[in-house]
Design a protein around this motif. Structure first.
Motif, PDB file in Angstrom:
ATOM      1  N   UNK A 144      -2.566   6.420  -5.925  1.00 49.74           N
ATOM      2  CA  UNK A 144      -3.730   7.658  -6.027  1.00 49.74           C
ATOM      3  C   UNK A 144      -3.230   9.514  -5.868  1.00 49.74           C
ATOM      4  N   UNK A 145      -1.595   9.170  -5.823  1.00 49.63           N
ATOM      5  CA  UNK A 145      -1.508  10.671  -5.989  1.00 49.63           C
ATOM      6  C   UNK A 145      -1.071  10.793  -7.227  1.00 49.63           C
ATOM      7  N   UNK A 146      -1.113   9.948  -8.221  1.00 51.89           N
ATOM      8  CA  UNK A 146      -0.470  10.617  -9.278  1.00 51.89           C
ATOM      9  C   UNK A 146      -2.029  10.711  -9.991  1.00 51.89           C
ATOM     10  N   UNK A 147      -2.818  10.269  -9.814  1.00 50.49           N
ATOM     11  CA  UNK A 147      -4.226  10.601 -10.064  1.00 50.49           C
ATOM     12  C   UNK A 147      -4.850  12.174  -9.423  1.00 50.49           C
ATOM     13  N   UNK A 148      -4.819  12.539  -7.924  1.00 52.84           N
ATOM     14  CA  UNK A 148      -4.992  13.393  -8.059  1.00 52.84           C
ATOM     15  C   UNK A 148      -3.964  14.606  -8.590  1.00 52.84           C
ATOM     16  N   UNK A 149      -2.634  13.986  -9.530  1.00 53.87           N
ATOM     17  CA  UNK A 149      -1.634  14.564 -10.174  1.00 53.87           C
ATOM     18  C   UNK A 149      -2.566  15.218 -11.192  1.00 53.87           C
ATOM     19  N   UNK A 150      -2.830  14.390 -11.825  1.00 55.02           N
ATOM     20  CA  UNK A 150      -3.245  14.602 -13.409  1.00 55.02           C
ATOM     21  C   UNK A 150      -4.394  15.400 -12.817  1.00 55.02           C
ATOM     22  N   UNK A 187       0.663  -1.188   0.352  1.00 54.70           N
ATOM     23  CA  UNK A 187       0.322  -0.134  -0.340  1.00 54.70           C
ATOM     24  C   UNK A 187       0.707   1.547  -0.189  1.00 54.70           C
ATOM     25  N   UNK A 188       1.866   1.285   1.071  1.00 57.05           N
ATOM     26  CA  UNK A 188       2.382   2.593   1.546  1.00 57.05           C
ATOM     27  C   UNK A 188       3.337   2.644   0.310  1.00 57.05           C
ATOM     28  N   UNK A 189       4.158   1.942  -0.770  1.00 59.00           N
ATOM     29  CA  UNK A 189       4.954   2.176  -2.036  1.00 59.00           C
ATOM     30  C   UNK A 189       4.869   1.879  -3.560  1.00 59.00           C
ATOM     31  N   UNK A 190       3.450   1.716  -3.388  1.00 57.08           N
ATOM     32  CA  UNK A 190       2.985   1.027  -4.134  1.00 57.08           C
ATOM     33  C   UNK A 190       1.135   1.834  -4.926  1.00 57.08           C
ATOM     34  N   UNK A 191       0.226   1.564  -3.972  1.00 59.83           N
ATOM     35  CA  UNK A 191      -0.790   2.013  -4.082  1.00 59.83           C
ATOM     36  C   UNK A 191      -0.507   3.788  -3.989  1.00 59.83           C
ATOM     37  N   UNK A 192      -0.268   4.351  -2.785  1.00 61.41           N
ATOM     38  CA  UNK A 192      -0.790   5.527  -2.341  1.00 61.41           C
ATOM     39  C   UNK A 192       0.667   6.426  -3.267  1.00 61.41           C
ATOM     40  N   UNK A 193       0.973   6.274  -4.492  1.00 61.65           N
ATOM     41  CA  UNK A 193       1.655   6.717  -4.872  1.00 61.65           C
ATOM     42  C   UNK A 193       0.402   6.468  -6.366  1.00 61.65           C
TER      43      UNK A 193
END
Length: 367
Positions: free
Chosen positions: A325-331, A317-323
């Protein structure tokens, strides 16, 4: 080139090795690189081909695959060279993409502690399928192959033509004695390894995404590592994750891959327009932007798949899934900016039109 493919359209050439034994310059991996290789944060852009080859070679040794399959280390080197030389110089589907997918697989094997749950044969199947999964990709997807009635589409009856081709090229290379990393494996074991690698490469056809993920979802809550069907399904999902995992990486590593993919898409859609073939909106340079290309893919493909895998391996979750989610928010933020700029542009154009009609001075911004 060390190897020439019979499969390349219309050239009629055979896959023949050179008589000499080529070698890539030995690159000694630092301890820092060795540790970084195990993580999705690894920056794949700073490496030459010989360095990536050395990294892949290291992975096979580190996982114990060379010992497990009694590989000749020189054969491993020759095989990796043969692999590298049979990836084309496409904007996206090239040897660096092969390395990305293989490095992410190596990272997931370590992160999920897979050697404690699965066999070394499974590790060898996962890594080898990742290395071979896009061999000789022509840069035009299955939809193009089928609509254009290419040689590959005809050969494979419109059924996953590219993925079938990647498998065929992989085993053409392995059929060369000097490149056969499984030469010392017993025949029955080799047949099972071959079938398993084919299964995984065929699973990378995105047309099968829903089918494969649904199958895994039905197994994940009661997953059994002693159940061969369960383990095969997991391996299929793992190679799918790795194949489309760029957005798991840091933004500065991931975003250039979007540019590469769009370049390849635009090459295809331009050709489709020229040839009078259907054009997918997500590949049309007149209709797609980076945010629109990524948001839906991240929200509806990547996050649901990785979150399903997370049920089995919470540590991702921390090292793969959260990034992701962050990428979704970024775009989504970028899309809001793009939409706002488009709206300003429309209003400005409207002001120009009204000003011309009314013959009044044109304001710089709408009042």
């Amino acid at each position: 080139m060390m190897y020439l493919l019979a499969s390349r359209q219309n050239d009629g050439k055979k896959l023949n090795p050179r008589r000499d034994v080529p070698s890539y310059p030995k690159y000694t991996l630092s301890q820092e690189t060795i540790e970084a290789l195990k993580k999705p944060t690894f920056d794949v852009w700073h490496w030459e081909h010989n360095e990536m080859l050395s990294c892949l070679e290291y992975m096979y040794h580190d996982l114990g695959l060379v010992k497990e399959f009694n590989m000749n280390p020189i054969t491993l080197k020759r095989w990796l060279l043969g692999i590298q030389e049979n990836y084309r110089s496409n904007p996206f589907h090239n040897f660096r993409h092969c390395f990305c997918v293989s490095q992410m697989m190596y990272g997931m094997i370590n992160l999920c502690n897979l050697p404690e749950k699965m066999t070394l044969t499974d590790m060898g199947i996962l890594m080898t399928a990742a290395v071979c999964h896009d061999l000789d990709h022509p840069g035009y997807n299955n939809t193009y192959q089928i609509n254009a009635r290419t040689e590959l589409a005809v050969r494979y009856n419109d059924i996953s033509p590219l993925e079938n081709h990647h498998c065929a090229v992989a085993f053409q290379i392995l059929s060369l004695p000097e490149c056969n990393i499984f030469a010392n494996v017993e025949l029955e074991a080799y047949k099972q390894i071959r079938q398993a690698i084919i299964t995984l490469i065929l699973a990378t056809d995105m047309a099968r995404h829903g089918e494969i993920l649904d199958s895994f979802k039905h197994k994940v809550d009661s997953f059994d590592f002693t159940n061969e069907e369960h383990v095969t399904c997991l391996k299929m999902v793992l190679i799918k994750c790795c194949d489309i995992s760029n957005e798991v990486r840091p933004t500065e590593v991931a975003e250039p891959w979007v540019d590469c993919l769009l370049e390849e898409y635009f090459m295809q859609s331009d050709r489709e327009k020229t040839e009078g073939l259907p054009v997918a909106p997500f590949m049309d340079r007149d209709k797609v932007t980076k945010p629109t290309a990524q948001i839906g893919f991240i929200k509806f493909v990547l996050i649901p798949m990785f979150e399903t895998v997370m049920k089995l391996f919470p540590q991702i979750e921390e090292i793969m899934v959260q990034p992701l989610r962050d990428s979704r928010d970024h775009y989504e933020e970028l899309k809001q900016i793009d939409d706002a700029m488009t709206e300003v542009g429309h209003l400005f154009s409207l002001n120009i039109t009204l000003s011309l009609v009314n013959q009044i001075p044109i304001p710089i911004f709408p009042s």
